[in-house]
Design an enzyme around this catalytic site. Sequence first.
Site, PDB file in Angstrom:
ATOM      1  N   GLY A 119       0.651  -1.459  -0.169  1.00  0.00           N
ATOM      2  CA  GLY A 119       0.140   0.127   0.031  1.00  0.00           C
ATOM      3  C   GLY A 119       0.734   1.193  -0.105  1.00  0.00           C
ATOM      4  O   GLY A 119       0.286   2.381   0.313  1.00  0.00           O
ATOM      5  N   SER A 120       1.813   1.236  -0.635  1.00  0.00           N
ATOM      6  CA  SER A 120       2.835   2.468  -0.722  1.00  0.00           C
ATOM      7  C   SER A 120       2.128   3.509  -1.506  1.00  0.00           C
ATOM      8  O   SER A 120       2.268   4.701  -1.515  1.00  0.00           O
ATOM      9  CB  SER A 120       4.089   2.368  -1.095  1.00  0.00           C
ATOM     10  OG  SER A 120       4.294   2.002  -2.336  1.00  0.00           O
ATOM     11  N   ASN A 121       1.640   3.110  -2.691  1.00  0.00           N
ATOM     12  CA  ASN A 121       0.921   4.020  -3.539  1.00  0.00           C
ATOM     13  C   ASN A 121      -0.351   4.553  -2.795  1.00  0.00           C
ATOM     14  O   ASN A 121      -0.475   5.877  -3.017  1.00  0.00           O
ATOM     15  CB  ASN A 121       0.475   3.212  -4.910  1.00  0.00           C
ATOM     16  CG  ASN A 121       1.513   3.343  -5.627  1.00  0.00           C
ATOM     17  OD1 ASN A 121       1.861   4.492  -6.218  1.00  0.00           O
ATOM     18  ND2 ASN A 121       2.225   2.213  -6.102  1.00  0.00           N
ATOM     19  N   ARG A 123     -15.198 -14.583 -10.744  1.00  0.00           N
ATOM     20  CA  ARG A 123     -14.542 -13.186 -10.789  1.00  0.00           C
ATOM     21  C   ARG A 123     -15.672 -12.262 -10.937  1.00  0.00           C
ATOM     22  O   ARG A 123     -15.644 -11.071 -10.265  1.00  0.00           O
ATOM     23  CB  ARG A 123     -13.726 -12.979 -12.163  1.00  0.00           C
ATOM     24  CG  ARG A 123     -12.488 -13.584 -11.812  1.00  0.00           C
ATOM     25  CD  ARG A 123     -11.282 -13.350 -12.971  1.00  0.00           C
ATOM     26  NE  ARG A 123     -10.205 -13.852 -12.997  1.00  0.00           N
ATOM     27  CZ  ARG A 123      -9.419 -14.223 -13.832  1.00  0.00           C
ATOM     28  NH1 ARG A 123      -9.912 -13.985 -15.280  1.00  0.00           N
ATOM     29  NH2 ARG A 123      -8.279 -14.856 -13.709  1.00  0.00           N
ATOM     30  N   ASN A 143      -5.285   2.659 -12.990  1.00  0.00           N
ATOM     31  CA  ASN A 143      -4.375   1.432 -12.343  1.00  0.00           C
ATOM     32  C   ASN A 143      -2.825   2.183 -12.579  1.00  0.00           C
ATOM     33  O   ASN A 143      -2.696   2.827 -13.394  1.00  0.00           O
ATOM     34  CB  ASN A 143      -4.389   0.315 -13.247  1.00  0.00           C
ATOM     35  CG  ASN A 143      -3.468  -0.650 -12.643  1.00  0.00           C
ATOM     36  OD1 ASN A 143      -3.028  -1.220 -11.695  1.00  0.00           O
ATOM     37  ND2 ASN A 143      -2.672  -1.358 -13.882  1.00  0.00           N
ATOM     38  N   HIS A 196       1.239   0.721 -12.978  1.00  0.00           N
ATOM     39  CA  HIS A 196       1.872  -0.302 -13.272  1.00  0.00           C
ATOM     40  C   HIS A 196       3.282   0.226 -13.651  1.00  0.00           C
ATOM     41  O   HIS A 196       3.800   1.178 -13.938  1.00  0.00           O
ATOM     42  CB  HIS A 196       1.297  -0.967 -14.582  1.00  0.00           C
ATOM     43  CG  HIS A 196       1.932  -1.993 -15.206  1.00  0.00           C
ATOM     44  ND1 HIS A 196       1.898  -3.314 -14.685  1.00  0.00           N
ATOM     45  CD2 HIS A 196       2.966  -2.286 -16.210  1.00  0.00           C
ATOM     46  CE1 HIS A 196       2.574  -4.275 -15.007  1.00  0.00           C
ATOM     47  NE2 HIS A 196       3.265  -3.636 -16.319  1.00  0.00           N
ATOM     48  N   THR A 252      -9.443  -0.986 -18.524  1.00  0.00           N
ATOM     49  CA  THR A 252     -10.023  -1.616 -19.438  1.00  0.00           C
ATOM     50  C   THR A 252     -10.105  -3.002 -19.334  1.00  0.00           C
ATOM     51  O   THR A 252      -9.614  -3.427 -18.475  1.00  0.00           O
ATOM     52  CB  THR A 252      -9.890  -1.301 -20.856  1.00  0.00           C
ATOM     53  OG1 THR A 252      -8.628  -1.575 -21.219  1.00  0.00           O
ATOM     54  CG2 THR A 252     -10.148   0.165 -21.338  1.00  0.00           C
ATOM     55  N   GLN A 264       8.816   7.196  -8.421  1.00  0.00           N
ATOM     56  CA  GLN A 264       8.104   8.165  -9.678  1.00  0.00           C
ATOM     57  C   GLN A 264       6.684   7.524  -9.305  1.00  0.00           C
ATOM     58  O   GLN A 264       5.646   8.853  -9.747  1.00  0.00           O
ATOM     59  CB  GLN A 264       8.640   7.697 -10.730  1.00  0.00           C
ATOM     60  CG  GLN A 264      10.028   8.171 -10.978  1.00  0.00           C
ATOM     61  CD  GLN A 264      10.472   9.625 -10.857  1.00  0.00           C
ATOM     62  OE1 GLN A 264       9.495  10.260 -11.181  1.00  0.00           O
ATOM     63  NE2 GLN A 264      11.272   9.824  -9.979  1.00  0.00           N
ATOM     64  N   GLU A 265       6.176   6.466  -9.092  1.00  0.00           N
ATOM     65  CA  GLU A 265       4.988   5.889  -9.005  1.00  0.00           C
ATOM     66  C   GLU A 265       4.140   7.109  -8.022  1.00  0.00           C
ATOM     67  O   GLU A 265       2.852   7.461  -8.179  1.00  0.00           O
ATOM     68  CB  GLU A 265       4.767   4.543  -8.716  1.00  0.00           C
ATOM     69  CG  GLU A 265       5.231   3.579  -9.579  1.00  0.00           C
ATOM     70  CD  GLU A 265       4.981   2.165  -9.017  1.00  0.00           C
ATOM     71  OE1 GLU A 265       3.929   1.891  -8.220  1.00  0.00           O
ATOM     72  OE2 GLU A 265       5.913   1.256  -9.125  1.00  0.00           O
TER      73      GLU A 265
HETATM   74  C1  GAR Z   1       3.706  -1.071  -7.243  1.00  0.00           C
HETATM   75  O1  GAR Z   1       4.884  -1.137  -7.885  1.00  0.00           O
HETATM   76  C2  GAR Z   1       2.515  -1.167  -8.378  1.00  0.00           C
HETATM   77  O2  GAR Z   1       3.196  -0.471  -9.664  1.00  0.00           O
HETATM   78  C3  GAR Z   1       2.396  -2.662  -8.903  1.00  0.00           C
HETATM   79  O3  GAR Z   1       2.470  -3.215  -7.347  1.00  0.00           O
HETATM   80  C4  GAR Z   1       3.307  -2.604  -6.486  1.00  0.00           C
HETATM   81  C5  GAR Z   1       2.451  -2.009  -5.367  1.00  0.00           C
HETATM   82  O4  GAR Z   1       3.032  -1.481  -4.340  1.00  0.00           O
HETATM   83  N1  GAR Z   1       1.388  -2.949  -9.533  1.00  0.00           N
HETATM   84  C6  GAR Z   1       1.170  -4.057 -10.582  1.00  0.00           C
HETATM   85  O5  GAR Z   1       2.204  -4.652 -10.945  1.00  0.00           O
HETATM   86  C7  GAR Z   1      -0.122  -3.994 -11.083  1.00  0.00           C
HETATM   87  N2  GAR Z   1       0.055  -4.750 -12.529  1.00  0.00           N
HETATM   88  P1  GAR Z   1       2.287  -0.519  -3.214  1.00  0.00           P
HETATM   89  O6  GAR Z   1       1.378  -1.792  -2.803  1.00  0.00           O
HETATM   90  O7  GAR Z   1       3.446  -0.274  -2.226  1.00  0.00           O
HETATM   91  O8  GAR Z   1       1.530   0.395  -3.809  1.00  0.00           O
END
Ligand code: GAR
Length: 224
Positions: free
Chosen positions: A19-21, A76, A118, A120, A152, A184-185
């Site tokens: 959950g850092s994002n 799903r 999302n 990525h 999508t 950067q994310e």
């Molecule tokens: C992040 O690097 C995100 O870009 C990636 O998972 C990580 C989650 O980190 N997502 C994917 O690969 C989706 N295809 P976080 O839990 O610390 O936010």
Amino acid sequence: MSTKRPEALRVAVLASGRGSNLQAVIDAIEAGTVQAKIVSVISNKKDAPALERASRQGLSSLFVDPKPYAGRPDSREAYDRELLDVLRRHNVELVLLAGYMKIVTKVLVEAFANRMMNIHPSLLPSFPGLDVQKKAIEWGCKLAGCTVHFVTEGVDEGPIILQAAVPILDDDTSDTLAARILEQEHKIYPRAVQLFAEGRLRVEGRRVFIEAGKPDGQAVISPS
Ligand code: GAR
């Protein structure tokens, strides 16, 4: 055109991991750079650190168990219908997938068309899927990065909103590269949310235009 909203944008975050994002968006909201309110954090993993983070911040957090749906041909979709109920109950306007490691179906994609994002850790359309930092190094790429895109039905395929590039260094491992990308994310995800909150994202086919934006047009070159 930029539109001033009377109330903060109501955001839900779906996360499966650390959950850092999610934290980056929380921090940006607290700092006042993103005008939004996280009304729900949902996970498909009971022990996801993201859920704990959410509760620590006093946010509503919820584990939705996929197990009761396992084995059904529409497992799903049925799971996503349960999520959709939760999202509707909270009057969610924007859904953020933040390390959400479950494929979302038509049920959510259609209900939140151009209202679900999302993040990525690659420069899409290169390297969709998993272990993408390792794949970029092994391919010999000189640049890697991250992408925020609308969701999508195709995995990691939706219209691209923002991207950030970082160099791949000779001694990079997938961990060091992942850390450089993650920095950067944490910048571009909150930025994308704020652009959405300001009503500045216009989608035309695969292209997303930022209204009243000022792209600087500079190239990113690696090695510099
Ligand atoms: C992040 O690097 C995100 O870009 C990636 O998972 C990580 C989650 O980190 N997502 C994917 O690969 C989706 N295809 P976080 O839990 O610390 O936010």
